[in-house]
Enzyme design. Structure first.
Site, PDB file in Angstrom:
ATOM      1  N   ASN A 210       0.847  -1.204   0.000  1.00 37.33           N
ATOM      2  CA  ASN A 210       0.000   0.000   0.000  1.00 37.33           C
ATOM      3  C   ASN A 210       0.877   1.246   0.000  1.00 37.33           C
ATOM      4  O   ASN A 210       2.102   1.152   0.017  1.00 37.33           O
ATOM      5  CB  ASN A 210      -0.963  -0.023   1.196  1.00 37.33           C
ATOM      6  CG  ASN A 210      -0.200  -0.075   2.508  1.00 37.33           C
ATOM      7  OD1 ASN A 210       0.523   0.834   2.840  1.00 37.33           O
ATOM      8  ND2 ASN A 210      -0.342  -1.181   3.238  1.00 37.33           N
ATOM      9  N   ASP A 279      -4.357  -6.438   5.106  1.00 39.58           N
ATOM     10  CA  ASP A 279      -5.420  -7.242   5.713  1.00 39.58           C
ATOM     11  C   ASP A 279      -5.440  -8.665   5.153  1.00 39.58           C
ATOM     12  O   ASP A 279      -6.053  -9.553   5.746  1.00 39.58           O
ATOM     13  CB  ASP A 279      -6.783  -6.577   5.477  1.00 39.58           C
ATOM     14  CG  ASP A 279      -6.944  -5.324   6.328  1.00 39.58           C
ATOM     15  OD1 ASP A 279      -6.333  -5.276   7.421  1.00 39.58           O
ATOM     16  OD2 ASP A 279      -7.656  -4.391   5.911  1.00 39.58           O
ATOM     17  N   LYS A 289       9.472 -17.365  -9.862  1.00 39.76           N
ATOM     18  CA  LYS A 289       8.756 -16.279 -10.542  1.00 39.76           C
ATOM     19  C   LYS A 289       7.637 -16.845 -11.431  1.00 39.76           C
ATOM     20  O   LYS A 289       7.873 -17.774 -12.215  1.00 39.76           O
ATOM     21  CB  LYS A 289       9.750 -15.489 -11.404  1.00 39.76           C
ATOM     22  CG  LYS A 289       9.134 -14.274 -12.030  1.00 39.76           C
ATOM     23  CD  LYS A 289      10.117 -13.539 -12.922  1.00 39.76           C
ATOM     24  CE  LYS A 289       9.374 -12.503 -13.745  1.00 39.76           C
ATOM     25  NZ  LYS A 289      10.128 -12.049 -14.891  1.00 39.76           N
ATOM     26  N   PHE A 323      -4.263   3.089  15.091  1.00 42.79           N
ATOM     27  CA  PHE A 323      -4.569   4.090  14.082  1.00 42.79           C
ATOM     28  C   PHE A 323      -5.791   3.629  13.301  1.00 42.79           C
ATOM     29  O   PHE A 323      -6.096   2.439  13.255  1.00 42.79           O
ATOM     30  CB  PHE A 323      -3.379   4.267  13.122  1.00 42.79           C
ATOM     31  CG  PHE A 323      -2.423   5.341  13.570  1.00 42.79           C
ATOM     32  CD1 PHE A 323      -1.713   5.212  14.747  1.00 42.79           C
ATOM     33  CD2 PHE A 323      -2.251   6.501  12.810  1.00 42.79           C
ATOM     34  CE1 PHE A 323      -0.841   6.205  15.170  1.00 42.79           C
ATOM     35  CE2 PHE A 323      -1.382   7.500  13.218  1.00 42.79           C
ATOM     36  CZ  PHE A 323      -0.680   7.351  14.396  1.00 42.79           C
ATOM     37  N   LYS A 337     -13.119   0.630  16.134  1.00 40.98           N
ATOM     38  CA  LYS A 337     -11.827  -0.074  16.156  1.00 40.98           C
ATOM     39  C   LYS A 337     -11.245  -0.106  17.568  1.00 40.98           C
ATOM     40  O   LYS A 337     -10.642  -1.093  17.981  1.00 40.98           O
ATOM     41  CB  LYS A 337     -10.857   0.565  15.161  1.00 40.98           C
ATOM     42  CG  LYS A 337     -11.222   0.212  13.729  1.00 40.98           C
ATOM     43  CD  LYS A 337     -10.372   0.874  12.668  1.00 40.98           C
ATOM     44  CE  LYS A 337     -10.974   0.575  11.290  1.00 40.98           C
ATOM     45  NZ  LYS A 337     -10.287   1.242  10.198  1.00 40.98           N
ATOM     46  N   LYS A 341     -10.782  -3.786  19.203  1.00 41.89           N
ATOM     47  CA  LYS A 341      -9.382  -4.215  19.324  1.00 41.89           C
ATOM     48  C   LYS A 341      -8.827  -3.941  20.729  1.00 41.89           C
ATOM     49  O   LYS A 341      -7.638  -4.148  20.970  1.00 41.89           O
ATOM     50  CB  LYS A 341      -8.532  -3.524  18.257  1.00 41.89           C
ATOM     51  CG  LYS A 341      -9.040  -3.793  16.821  1.00 41.89           C
ATOM     52  CD  LYS A 341      -8.089  -3.284  15.771  1.00 41.89           C
ATOM     53  CE  LYS A 341      -8.724  -3.339  14.385  1.00 41.89           C
ATOM     54  NZ  LYS A 341      -7.727  -3.389  13.315  1.00 41.89           N
TER      55      LYS A 341
HETATM   56  N1  CTP Z   1      -3.856  -3.427  12.133  1.00 40.20           N
HETATM   57  C1  CTP Z   1      -3.113  -4.481  12.600  1.00 40.20           C
HETATM   58  N2  CTP Z   1      -3.074  -5.669  11.927  1.00 40.20           N
HETATM   59  C2  CTP Z   1      -3.804  -5.838  10.794  1.00 40.20           C
HETATM   60  C3  CTP Z   1      -4.590  -4.764  10.314  1.00 40.20           C
HETATM   61  C4  CTP Z   1      -4.594  -3.569  11.007  1.00 40.20           C
HETATM   62  O1  CTP Z   1      -2.452  -4.340  13.631  1.00 40.20           O
HETATM   63  N3  CTP Z   1      -3.746  -7.007  10.173  1.00 40.20           N
HETATM   64  C5  CTP Z   1      -3.882  -2.176  12.911  1.00 40.20           C
HETATM   65  C6  CTP Z   1      -3.255  -0.989  12.216  1.00 40.20           C
HETATM   66  O2  CTP Z   1      -1.866  -0.909  12.490  1.00 40.20           O
HETATM   67  C7  CTP Z   1      -4.003   0.177  12.827  1.00 40.20           C
HETATM   68  C8  CTP Z   1      -5.383  -0.422  13.107  1.00 40.20           C
HETATM   69  O3  CTP Z   1      -5.211  -1.836  13.123  1.00 40.20           O
HETATM   70  O4  CTP Z   1      -3.454   0.564  14.069  1.00 40.20           O
HETATM   71  C9  CTP Z   1      -6.465  -0.076  12.127  1.00 40.20           C
HETATM   72  O5  CTP Z   1      -6.055  -0.343  10.822  1.00 40.20           O
HETATM   73  P1  CTP Z   1      -7.035  -0.067   9.617  1.00 40.20           P
HETATM   74  O6  CTP Z   1      -6.374  -0.538   8.359  1.00 40.20           O
HETATM   75  O7  CTP Z   1      -7.513   1.357   9.681  1.00 40.20           O
HETATM   76  O8  CTP Z   1      -8.277  -0.943   9.995  1.00 40.20           O
HETATM   77  P2  CTP Z   1      -8.679  -2.409   9.768  1.00 40.20           P
HETATM   78  O9  CTP Z   1      -8.721  -3.096  11.079  1.00 40.20           O
HETATM   79  O10 CTP Z   1      -7.853  -3.039   8.713  1.00 40.20           O
HETATM   80  O11 CTP Z   1     -10.207  -2.227   9.318  1.00 40.20           O
HETATM   81  P3  CTP Z   1     -10.858  -1.796   7.929  1.00 40.20           P
HETATM   82  O12 CTP Z   1     -10.048  -2.465   6.866  1.00 40.20           O
HETATM   83  O13 CTP Z   1     -12.217  -2.325   8.093  1.00 40.20           O
HETATM   84  O14 CTP Z   1     -10.831  -0.302   7.888  1.00 40.20           O
END
Ligand code: CTP
Length: 404
Positions: A210, A279, A289, A323, A337, A341
């Site tokens: 990303n 995610d 490859k 975050f 969140k 969490k």
């Molecule tokens: N985070 C994490 N591990 C993951 C995904 C997210 O620790 N596998 C943490 C990020 O570092 C951040 C928080 O979760 O502190 C929220 O991340 P975000 O991408 O905003 O949210 P998601 O939980 O992925 O939810 P969504 O995709 O529904 O927005």
């Protein structure tokens, strides 16, 4: 912060002008002292114009009796008026004189009279740097409590390659500000920070990732180190140097980030999860490859472990800050969140908003706190936002302790 910038007579002296500017940009008042050989490499006028102050060039350079008398105590005044003495470039000759306690000119005299923090950034030819005489002097100065910023490796002015280059002036300035920072309210804390994106391999040459630049997480790490914390920075692949004084743990994938976080969790008192963790990861990354074919292809993805949620289940009395990168419903999503969490605070930001998205140097965030408070932090540099996050985090911890 009042800083004396001592400049030695080496080819890297020209970089000291950039350092003077970088220090001033970080709010320092800068008094420049040039050795007579430094003044051969770069004119005092350059520094006078940059710092808007008279540059000191030598101890007994003045001619009238009055001037000699006033300049003979000037090193004492400069020593008393300043918090930090940084010498960049520190030549082999200066290092030897500092180590031996010799004081033939203003800068060496000032060194002896100086009771604040001393930071030396050596720069010289690789063989001079590696010579046992220089290395013994450096050890002596480090044992005395002087901070040594080791030279970088790279192409040197003499045409050879090796250790000896003056580090980037911005990095030296960051180190000076960190070492000289008067506020040490995070002393005794161990702060575990995640930053940057993760990379999930498709095959040995491709990955899913990303746009996270890591700038927010690195600013948080720099602020924490400045304020006296031990900082462990678990970082995905980014294009940023580790802030001064921070322990960097480089990782690539979400799985590696999870393992590094869980390994360092026991030592942490505060955890800040600013990383943009993937995610999903590819279910079966190809060992070789992948070759293209005319047919449509699809990737099978499995969810990654939610690291924040796992830390939330095992956090004990540690303060946990997550975050939330959102494109809408900032506060509601931040709160959701935080609850799901088990975080104590969520730093929510609208990544879609003009000027504050991925890679920007400024940010504008909303803090959602376990106490129910919602605090808007207006647009500021990521470093200033980081300091405010810590201000609120320390207050929050007090409030949470008072409740329990
Ligand atoms: N985070 C994490 N591990 C993951 C995904 C997210 O620790 N596998 C943490 C990020 O570092 C951040 C928080 O979760 O502190 C929220 O991340 P975000 O991408 O905003 O949210 P998601 O939980 O992925 O939810 P969504 O995709 O529904 O927005």
């Amino acid at each position: 912060m009042n800083v004396v910038l001592g400049v030695g007579g080496g080819i890297a002296a020209y970089k000291a002008a950039e350092l003077a500017r970088a220090l001033m940009e970080r709010g320092a008042n800068v008094q420049v002292v040039l050795t007579s050989s430094a003044a051969e490499f770069i004119r005092p006028l350059t520094f006078a114009a940059l710092t808007n102050r008279k540059v000191i060039t030598d101890l007994f350079g003045s001619s009238s009796a009055d001037e000699i008398l006033s300049s003979s105590v000037e090193h004492i005044r400069v020593a008393q008026d300043n918090d930090v003495l940084v010498v960049a470039p520190a030549t082999a000759d200066l290092i030897a004189k500092f180590a031996a306690g010799l004081a033939p000119d203003f800068l060496t005299t000032l060194y002896l009279a100086f009771t604040g923090k001393v930071i030396l950034a050596p720069a010289m030819n690789t063989n001079m740097w590696n010579h046992p005489a220089t290395q013994e002097n450096i050890e002596k100065l480090a044992a005395r409590g002087n901070y040594i910023l080791p030279p970088d490796e790279g192409l040197l002015a003499c045409g050879t390659t090796g250790a000896g280059r003056l580090p980037d002036p911005v990095r030296i300035a960051e180190a000076v500000v960190s070492i000289g920072h008067p506020r040490k309210d995070l002393d005794g804390e161990t702060i575990l920070i995640t930053a940057g994106p993760t990379q999930e391999a498709i095959d040995p040459v491709r990955f899913i990732s990303n746009h996270s630049s890591g700038k927010m997480g690195y600013s948080i790490a720099a602020a924490a180190a400045c304020r006296g914390a031990r900082v462990i920075l678990v970082s995905g692949p980014v294009n940023l140097p580790a802030p001064y004084g921070v322990e960097l743990v480089p990782v690539k994938s979400a799985g590696e980030m999870r393992d590094a976080v869980m390994r360092h969790l026991p030592a942490a008192t505060i955890i800040i999860k600013s990383a943009a963790v993937a995610d999903y990861h590819v279910a079966n990354p190809a060992p070789q490859k992948l070759k293209k074919t005319p047919a449509r292809m699809s990737l099978e993805l499995d969810p990654t472990v939610d690291i924040l949620a796992e830390v939330g289940r095992n956090k004990g009395d540690r303060l946990l800050i997550g975050f939330a990168a959102e494109t809408q419903n900032l506060v509601a999503e931040g709160r959701r969140k935080m609850e799901t969490k088990n975080a104590d605070m969520v730093v929510a930001n609208l990544v879609s908003k003009e000027g504050i998205g991925f890679g920007a140097d400024v940010n504008e965030v909303t803090l959602v706190l376990r106490t129910g408070e919602v605090i808007a932090i207006p647009r500021a540099t990521k470093r200033a936002v980081a300091d405010q996050i810590f201000d609120h985090a320390l207050n929050l911890r007090l409030a949470l302790h008072a409740r329990s």
